[in-house]
Design a protein around this motif. Sequence first.
Motif, short mmCIF file in Angstrom:
data_model
loop_
_atom_site.label_atom_id
_atom_site.label_comp_id
_atom_site.label_asym_id
_atom_site.label_seq_id
_atom_site.Cartn_x
_atom_site.Cartn_y
_atom_site.Cartn_z
N SER A 98 -120.34 -41.37 -21.35
CA SER A 98 -119.32 -42.73 -21.40
C SER A 98 -119.74 -43.70 -22.49
CB SER A 98 -119.17 -43.30 -20.14
OG SER A 98 -120.23 -43.86 -19.68
N LEU B 64 -113.35 -41.48 -26.11
CA LEU B 64 -112.11 -41.58 -25.36
C LEU B 64 -110.87 -41.09 -26.18
CD1 LEU B 64 -111.39 -43.26 -22.91
CD2 LEU B 64 -110.98 -45.30 -24.08
N GLY B 65 -110.91 -41.08 -27.46
CA GLY B 65 -109.74 -40.67 -28.15
C GLY B 65 -109.39 -39.16 -27.91
N GLU C 198 -120.41 -36.21 -34.46
CA GLU C 198 -119.32 -36.43 -34.01
C GLU C 198 -118.31 -35.29 -33.36
OE1 GLU C 198 -116.45 -38.47 -36.57
OE2 GLU C 198 -118.28 -39.75 -37.49
N ARG D 207 -108.51 -38.54 -24.19
CA ARG D 207 -107.02 -38.80 -23.77
C ARG D 207 -106.18 -37.95 -24.14
NH1 ARG D 207 -107.31 -45.48 -25.25
NH2 ARG D 207 -107.73 -45.96 -22.72
N GLU E 121 -122.06 -42.56 -33.78
CA GLU E 121 -121.47 -43.66 -34.18
C GLU E 121 -121.53 -44.37 -35.62
OE1 GLU E 121 -123.18 -45.93 -30.85
OE2 GLU E 121 -121.58 -45.66 -29.80
N ARG F 54 -116.67 -34.65 -29.68
CA ARG F 54 -115.34 -34.39 -29.77
C ARG F 54 -114.94 -33.26 -29.15
NH1 ARG F 54 -114.35 -35.31 -35.27
NH2 ARG F 54 -113.98 -33.01 -35.77
N GLY G 179 -118.06 -44.54 -25.92
CA GLY G 179 -116.95 -45.42 -26.28
C GLY G 179 -115.45 -44.60 -26.87
N ASP G 180 -114.95 -45.22 -27.65
CA ASP G 180 -113.91 -44.88 -28.33
C ASP G 180 -114.02 -43.51 -28.93
OD1 ASP G 180 -112.52 -46.97 -27.79
OD2 ASP G 180 -112.74 -48.11 -29.54
N LEU G 181 -115.07 -43.13 -29.28
CA LEU G 181 -115.30 -42.04 -29.91
C LEU G 181 -115.10 -40.54 -29.12
CD1 LEU G 181 -116.81 -41.79 -32.84
CD2 LEU G 181 -119.02 -41.31 -31.62
N VAL H 298 -112.73 -45.39 -20.11
CA VAL H 298 -114.22 -45.28 -19.99
C VAL H 298 -114.82 -46.20 -18.87
CG1 VAL H 298 -116.55 -46.28 -21.29
CG2 VAL H 298 -114.79 -44.82 -22.29
#
Length: 408
Positions: free
Chosen positions: A343, A350-351, A310, A354, A303, A314, A346-348, A373
């Motif tokens: 979880s 989730l992107g 990261e 998805r 983050e 990913r 978060g967005d890290l 999430v």
Amino acid sequence: MHIIGRVSGNERRLLDLMRLQGPVSIGMASESTGLSRPTVTDLVNGLRKRGVAVSVEPHRPDGRATGRPPQRFALNPRLGVAVGVEFERDHIRAAVGDLSLTVVGERLRSFPVADDFDAAMDVAAGLVEELLASAGADRSRVVGAVLSVPAPVDRVEGTVHATTILPRWMGRRPAEALRQRLDVAVEVDNDASLGAIAETELGAARGRRHVVYVKVSTGVGCGLVLDGRPFHGATGTAGELAHVVVDEHGPVCYCGNRGCLHTYVDAEAITEGLRLTPHGERLFRAARYTPDERLAMVIQWAERGDPACERVIRDAAHRLGIALANVCNLLNPECVVLGGTLSKAGDLVLGPLRAATHGHTVPLAPGVVDVLVGRWQERAEVHGALALVLRGATERFRDRLYELAGAS
Ligand SMILES: [Zn+2]
């Protein structure tokens, strides 16, 4: 000894409705039970007088009365309590909730759960006693307790199947062990199944009927809610996503296969990828941290923009997304909910999750599956346990609620 109270057949129908749906209006109750509105009104007045039901004020955001929204009624939250206990390899978390499923007390204790089944049961019983005492509720107010274990569970016998997280628990009966210590009705369920219930009843997937929940922490778990009901399969082991093969040339798994999903995406595997980077020194020095603690650290560094951290998140999200796409193609759920330690990213996470899920799912009408999430992260299991006490199909819990209502 419990007092066997008397509740009429029609009262039981209203109790069941409130137990399963929360607050309801007279009109809704009349429609679902087939009883006339005057009959429902009389019954509700009787239950309210005895303190079994309470009125729930309609929500008025502006504080002004504009027309008369229908008054609703619900179980008196204080009529009884529900208990949830989560066992993990290195800790026990216990929670006590009222009958609106609001947590009124929660405790987390570090304990080497995997080493000693009986000692873990003693600690769990002690935690529950402490929580009941501080909530001002004695055992006679307990509707039931649900235990969460990170292993497949034989739901008929209540025994724990083979698991790497708690190998010494294999063949043991945790619900029976806690019932002996606490003298309340106890059931046991798998952690990811309870996570799925928590997110469907009280979380990110609220109101959805077809939900896939995946938990990534120490290990990978998957819980399914299909057609509005938890799905366990023929012998209780449905959702073994951890051993879906994602690379037949991958590392050997303890199950005897190669390239099982969890060898790439659980807390151990994700953080292991950083061993040879400068982070390896801090993560693995002196075996001070559990895999979950290491993953939480990696998420924090990611983050803050650390490229290596990261990258491992990913990559894990991508692998997980492909496996989940296969599940989506098979089951056609409305949504997939990610829980557990991963979880927290978060967005890290989730992107890429998805993108991989959508990229490998058959694009059929009316649209692609939602990938979300979860709301509860590491507290999903205890919330699912509390929800299952009230909303599950266990007759012992239901009868206990009738007894408490009859004794009021
Ligand atoms: Zn395997």
